[in-house]
Each structure stands twice: as structure tokens, then as C-alpha cells.
Design a protein around this motif. Structure first.
Motif, PDB file in Angstrom:
ATOM      1  N   HIS A  77      97.257 101.599 102.092  1.00  0.00           N
ATOM      2  CA  HIS A  77      96.221 102.545 102.488  1.00  0.00           C
ATOM      3  C   HIS A  77      96.793 103.742 103.241  1.00  0.00           C
ATOM      4  CE1 HIS A  77      92.797  99.296 102.476  1.00  0.00           C
ATOM      5  NE2 HIS A  77      93.504  99.313 101.366  1.00  0.00           N
ATOM      6  N   ILE A  78      98.099 103.694 103.538  1.00  0.00           N
ATOM      7  CA  ILE A  78      98.724 104.714 104.377  1.00  0.00           C
ATOM      8  C   ILE A  78      99.854 105.436 103.660  1.00  0.00           C
ATOM      9  CG2 ILE A  78     100.145 105.040 106.448  1.00  0.00           C
ATOM     10  CD1 ILE A  78      98.500 102.773 107.747  1.00  0.00           C
ATOM     11  N   ALA A  79     100.757 104.681 103.050  1.00  0.00           N
ATOM     12  CA  ALA A  79     101.965 105.258 102.459  1.00  0.00           C
ATOM     13  C   ALA A  79     101.614 106.212 101.320  1.00  0.00           C
ATOM     14  CB  ALA A  79     102.877 104.149 101.947  1.00  0.00           C
ATOM     15  N   GLY A  80     101.968 107.479 101.484  1.00  0.00           N
ATOM     16  CA  GLY A  80     101.751 108.467 100.434  1.00  0.00           C
ATOM     17  C   GLY A  80     100.309 108.874 100.227  1.00  0.00           C
ATOM     18  N   ILE A  81      99.424 108.567 101.180  1.00  0.00           N
ATOM     19  CA  ILE A  81      97.999 108.852 101.028  1.00  0.00           C
ATOM     20  C   ILE A  81      97.609 110.019 101.941  1.00  0.00           C
ATOM     21  CG2 ILE A  81      95.668 107.900 101.268  1.00  0.00           C
ATOM     22  CD1 ILE A  81      97.153 106.496  99.098  1.00  0.00           C
ATOM     23  N   ASP A  82      96.867 110.999 101.389  1.00  0.00           N
ATOM     24  CA  ASP A  82      96.341 112.063 102.235  1.00  0.00           C
ATOM     25  C   ASP A  82      94.912 111.715 102.652  1.00  0.00           C
ATOM     26  OD1 ASP A  82      94.775 112.517 100.003  1.00  0.00           O
ATOM     27  OD2 ASP A  82      95.666 114.469  99.522  1.00  0.00           O
ATOM     28  N   THR A 107      97.958  94.232 109.303  1.00  0.00           N
ATOM     29  CA  THR A 107      99.341  94.140 108.856  1.00  0.00           C
ATOM     30  C   THR A 107      99.472  94.879 107.524  1.00  0.00           C
ATOM     31  OG1 THR A 107      98.834  91.980 107.878  1.00  0.00           O
ATOM     32  CG2 THR A 107      99.851  92.002 110.071  1.00  0.00           C
ATOM     33  N   PRO A 108     100.671  95.367 107.195  1.00  0.00           N
ATOM     34  CA  PRO A 108     100.790  96.254 106.030  1.00  0.00           C
ATOM     35  C   PRO A 108     100.258  95.682 104.716  1.00  0.00           C
ATOM     36  CG  PRO A 108     102.739  96.451 107.389  1.00  0.00           C
ATOM     37  CD  PRO A 108     101.919  95.339 107.994  1.00  0.00           C
ATOM     38  N   ASP A 109     100.302  94.368 104.535  1.00  0.00           N
ATOM     39  CA  ASP A 109      99.782  93.812 103.284  1.00  0.00           C
ATOM     40  C   ASP A 109      98.264  93.693 103.280  1.00  0.00           C
ATOM     41  OD1 ASP A 109      99.550  91.727 105.088  1.00  0.00           O
ATOM     42  OD2 ASP A 109     100.466  90.216 103.798  1.00  0.00           O
ATOM     43  N   SER A 110      97.614  94.091 104.382  1.00  0.00           N
ATOM     44  CA  SER A 110      96.163  93.931 104.496  1.00  0.00           C
ATOM     45  C   SER A 110      95.404  95.249 104.595  1.00  0.00           C
ATOM     46  CB  SER A 110      95.824  93.072 105.720  1.00  0.00           C
ATOM     47  OG  SER A 110      96.374  91.772 105.586  1.00  0.00           O
ATOM     48  N   GLY A 111      96.110  96.378 104.672  1.00  0.00           N
ATOM     49  CA  GLY A 111      95.435  97.662 104.645  1.00  0.00           C
ATOM     50  C   GLY A 111      94.856  98.083 105.969  1.00  0.00           C
ATOM     51  N   THR A 112      93.628  98.584 105.935  1.00  0.00           N
ATOM     52  CA  THR A 112      92.993  99.180 107.106  1.00  0.00           C
ATOM     53  C   THR A 112      91.593  98.605 107.283  1.00  0.00           C
ATOM     54  OG1 THR A 112      92.201 101.012 105.737  1.00  0.00           O
ATOM     55  CG2 THR A 112      94.295 101.321 106.895  1.00  0.00           C
ATOM     56  N   ALA A 113      90.942  98.996 108.375  1.00  0.00           N
ATOM     57  CA  ALA A 113      89.638  98.438 108.722  1.00  0.00           C
ATOM     58  C   ALA A 113      88.504  99.156 107.994  1.00  0.00           C
ATOM     59  CB  ALA A 113      89.423  98.523 110.229  1.00  0.00           C
ATOM     60  N   ARG A 114      87.396  98.481 107.873  1.00  0.00           N
ATOM     61  CA  ARG A 114      86.212  99.032 107.216  1.00  0.00           C
ATOM     62  C   ARG A 114      85.564 100.086 108.097  1.00  0.00           C
ATOM     63  NH1 ARG A 114      82.533  93.914 106.367  1.00  0.00           N
ATOM     64  NH2 ARG A 114      81.120  95.458 105.451  1.00  0.00           N
TER      65      ARG A 114
END
Length: 426
Positions: free
Chosen positions: A369-374, A307-314
Motif C-alpha cells: 500500500h506504500i511502495a511506489g504508490i502516490d 506490518t508490511p505484509d498486511s498493508g494499512t488501516a481502513r
């Protein structure tokens, strides 16, 4: 702060200050439900301060933060659970009280105590605009894919039953076989709860699907195949994972051709669940074999994005890659913005309730981890984060089961099964 009594058990309110909690207690309330995410506006007390203020006033406290446009059934059920667990009258609050009342009204509709057409008038009688609740119900009624989630708190895993409401055909995704590492006991309570739901809804199982070989719980795919006779499936690159772990476990007898499953899906493969069209996306990064299942208007992304408040997977497991995960996430984000994304874990940041559903649009907008990240920024962020994480406590236990499709080790001469734990292998 305004407070409106909905009935004898629940009232809704706008944002209280610290003194408001003592007033709630003096007025006979026993619990507070905070439905407001932290950081919505400057000066907002926030979850930590509210929890402390509730404790000081002798009130129980629950954190069920929601955004009005992103409410899910998990939020509604968590709100109901917090209400039922209270020992008396409850105050639920957000900024104005509208989201709190929306959660209550939607729960009444889902449980059949209120009709969808009654929701707006119900809100108007209390001085609230519940047009958002009406839109939520309309959108839900138009969804082609029915998704039932089962949260497993021991490993924070989410299991799914995905069904076609017309044909009553379904698939089970990422089921959990119970395992207690302290005693070595196994069990089927989680899988049996899935079977009970399937029976209660009159569903027929067409597929048992794994998104990847899991490192934190045992798969119940083999057990459920025995109960339902449905075929099992996983991504074709599971053979790469089997080859890697065959050496780690020093397991010369392990078959590494994926024959433990009935079907191995390649990227782009399609299949059907009743009248629902399903497509497979190869989504490596977390593991070498991870896949996403796009089924109707839903996508099951497991350990790619949470979910967006939890970021991405390891990505620090053997065979993992932060760069590969970034590309997998970009493919997921290329799906239609309103498609529902269902994650495989939720670790409840800030002590909030478990959540597992989001949308492509919400991920693009709010996942840090996604918004505005390259790609370079993501890889640096992900690798730095991974260096702080301990390995899952069941990793060495689970993978020797899960690279065999959820099969436990064969019994030895004394009738008992044994796991093999390699020392210093990682």
C-alpha cells in the motif's frame, strides 16, 4: 535438502520438496515449522502447499515466516511456541536452514541458556554462519526503549508497555478491557497481565496512553488508572470524535470536551517517560483523533500502517479519510529509517504467527500500500478495499465506552450497566 540435528528435539533444514515431508515423518519427526516467506524465489512450494504436504504426512505444521534482517522478538517467541506445542521432534526450515537456526539460537540467548558471545561459535559447529544473529543481539542491546507487547487474540489487538531501562519508568499504550459480546461479560484478564508484568519488572507507570478511540475493543485505560493512579492521555481531536458520536448515540449528557482524560495531546506536544523523550504526531485518517507516539527509538502507529505484509488501516469509519491517512503515513515514513514501528493490530495473513513490529525502511520497501504508490493510487486502493470490509462487530458497543476514556456506563437502579445500540445509524 540438508538436515542438521541441533538436539534431540529440533533439527533445521533447507527447503524440502513434497516428498521430504513423508521422509520427515518416517524419520520420527512430528512437526514442521516453515520459516520462509512465500514468493522468495520461483518454484518455491509456499505455505499452502507445505501445509497440505505436512497434513498428508501426518505432521503438525506452523508458519513462522521471517526475513533475516527483519527478525523481531515476536518471531522468536512464535518459533519457541511452535516448538513447544509439537508432540515430538521438530524440523524447522527456511531456504538453507540459517534463519531457522537463528530463531532457535536467539531464543536460547533471550532465555539465558546461551550467552550472546557464544552464538557464532554455536552456528559454526553446525556449519552455519550466525553473524546475523550476533548483529541482532548487538542492535537490541543498543536500543534505548524497552517494548513489551501483549497480543489479544479475540480482537487481534496489540497492547504495549514502553519503559526506560535506566529509570524503570513506563507507559501503557492501548490496553484492552475484556468484553464478550455474546454474554455481555466484562473482565480484566488482559489488563491484569499488563499489571503483573509491570510488577515483575519493578516498573512505575507514568502514563496510560490511547492512540485513538478504538472501534473493536474496550479500552482498559480507566481501569488501569484506578490501579496505578497514573494520568491518562489521548490526542486533542478526541473532542471531534465525541461530538460526532454524541449525535449518533443521541447522548445529550455526553461531555465533548475531552475531560474524561487527564491530558489531551496536540500535534508536536512532548512529554517524558523516565529519561525517554516522547513526541506526539497527529495521524488522522483512520479516525479524526488518531495520534502516533514517538518514544525514544520507537513509534507507536496503531491503526495507520500494519506490518508490511498486511498493508494499512481502513478509513471508512465516521470521520475517516483515505487522503488524510496517506498524509499521516508520509509523516511517519519521514522518521529515521531504522526507527521501530509498532502497530496496534495484526490479522495474521496466510495463517502466520502474530507480528506487530517493523521499521520505516521495511515499510517503504515492502508494504504494497506504500511502495511506489502516490496519493491518488493510495486513495483508490484504500477506498476499494474498504468497500469489501464489514464493520467491526464491537464498533457500536466499544465507542460509547472509549469516547469516555474506557468508562463503562453508570449502573442503573437495579445495579446493572447497559449499552445503547443505535439501529440503522451507519
Amino acid at each position: 535438502m540438508t538436515l542438521m540435528r541441533v538436539n534431540e528435539l529440533i533439527s533445521v533444514a533447507g527447503q524440502p520438496d513434497a516428498a521430504g515431508f513423508a521422509t520427515f515423518a518416517a524419520d520420527g519427526f512430528t512437526a514442521v515449522i516453515n520459516d520462509r516467506p512465500d514468493g522468495e524465489e520461483p518454484g518455491q512450494p509456499g505455505n499452502v502447499a507445505e501445509k497440505a504436504a505436512a497434513a498428508a504426512a501426518g505432521l503438525s505444521y506452523s508458519f513462522v515466516p521471517v526475513k533475516g534482517s527483519e527478525i523481531t522478538e515476536a518471531d522468536i517467541r512464535a518459533f519457541q511456541a511452535a516448538t513447544m506445542q509439537a508432540k515430538g521432534p521438530v524440523v524447522a526450515h527456511c531456504k538453507s536452514g540459517t534463519r531457522a537456526l537463528t530463531l532457535y539460537a536467539l531464543g536460547e540467548v533471550l532465555d539465558g541458556r546461551m550467552q550472546p558471545g557464544e552464538v557464532e561459535a554455536f552456528g559454526q559447529n553446525l556449519g552455519f554462519d550466525l553473524a546475523g544473529a550476533r548483529r541482532w543481539l548487538e542492535k537490541r542491546a543498543g536500543q534505548a526503549t524497552v517494548v513489551k507487547a501483549f497480543f489479544e487474540p479475540r480482537t487481534s489487538s496489540v497492547q504495549y508497555v514502553v519503559s526506560d531501562p535506566v529509570t524503570k519508568r513506563c507507559a501503557i499504550i492501548d490496553p484492552v478491557l475484556d468484553f464478550d459480546e455474546m454474554s455481555g461479560a466484562t473482565g480484566t484478564a488482559n489488563a491484569d497481565a499488563i499489571l503483573a508484568y509491570i510488577e515483575s519488572e519493578g516498573l512505575t507507570v507514568e502514563w496510560i496512553l490511547d492512540t485513538h478511540p478504538h472501534a473493536d475493543h474496550f479500552s482498559a485505560a480507566h481501569y488501569l488508572k484506578g490501579k496505578t493512579r497514573a494520568p491518562t492521555a489521548i490526542g486533542a481531536h478526541v473532542t471531534d470524535v465525541q461530538t460526532l458520536w454524541k449525535e449518533i448515540y443521541n447522548w445529550p449528557a455526553l461531555e465533548t470536551d475531552g475531560s474524561q482524560w487527564d491530558r489531551l495531546f496536540a500535534d508536536g506536544d512532548t512529554f517524558e517517560i523516565g529519561g525517554l523523550e516522547a513526541r506526539v504526531m497527529f495521524s488522522p485518517g483512520h479516525t479524526l483523533a488518531s495520534v502516533t507516539y514517538v518514544i525514544g527509538d520507537a513509534a507507536f502507529v496503531h491503526d495507520t500502517v500494519f506490518t508490511p505484509d498486511s498493508g494499512t488501516a481502513r478509513t471508512d469509519f465516521p470521520g475517516g479519510s483515505a487522503s488524510a491517512l496517506w498524509h499521516s503515513i508520509q509523516a511517519i515514513l519521514s522518521l529515521p529509517e531504522d526507527i521501530r514501528l509498532f502497530s496496534g493490530h495484526d490479522y495474521q495473513p496466510g495463517g502466520r504467527h502474530p507480528r506487530w513490529e517493523s521499521t520505516v525502511a521495511a515499510q517503504k520497501r515492502a508494504n504494497p500500500h506504500i511502495a511506489g504508490i502516490d496519493e491518488a493510487g493510495f486513495v483508490a486502493l484504500r477506498q476499494a478495499r474498504d468497500r469489501t470490509l464489514a464493520k467491526p462487530k464491537l464498533m457500536l458497543h466499544a465507542l460509547q465506552v472509549n469516547i469516555r476514556g474506557g468508562r463503562l456506563p453508570e449502573p442503573e437502579g437495579n445495579g446493572r450497566r447497559y449499552l445503547k445500540i443505535p439501529l440503522d445509524a451507519l
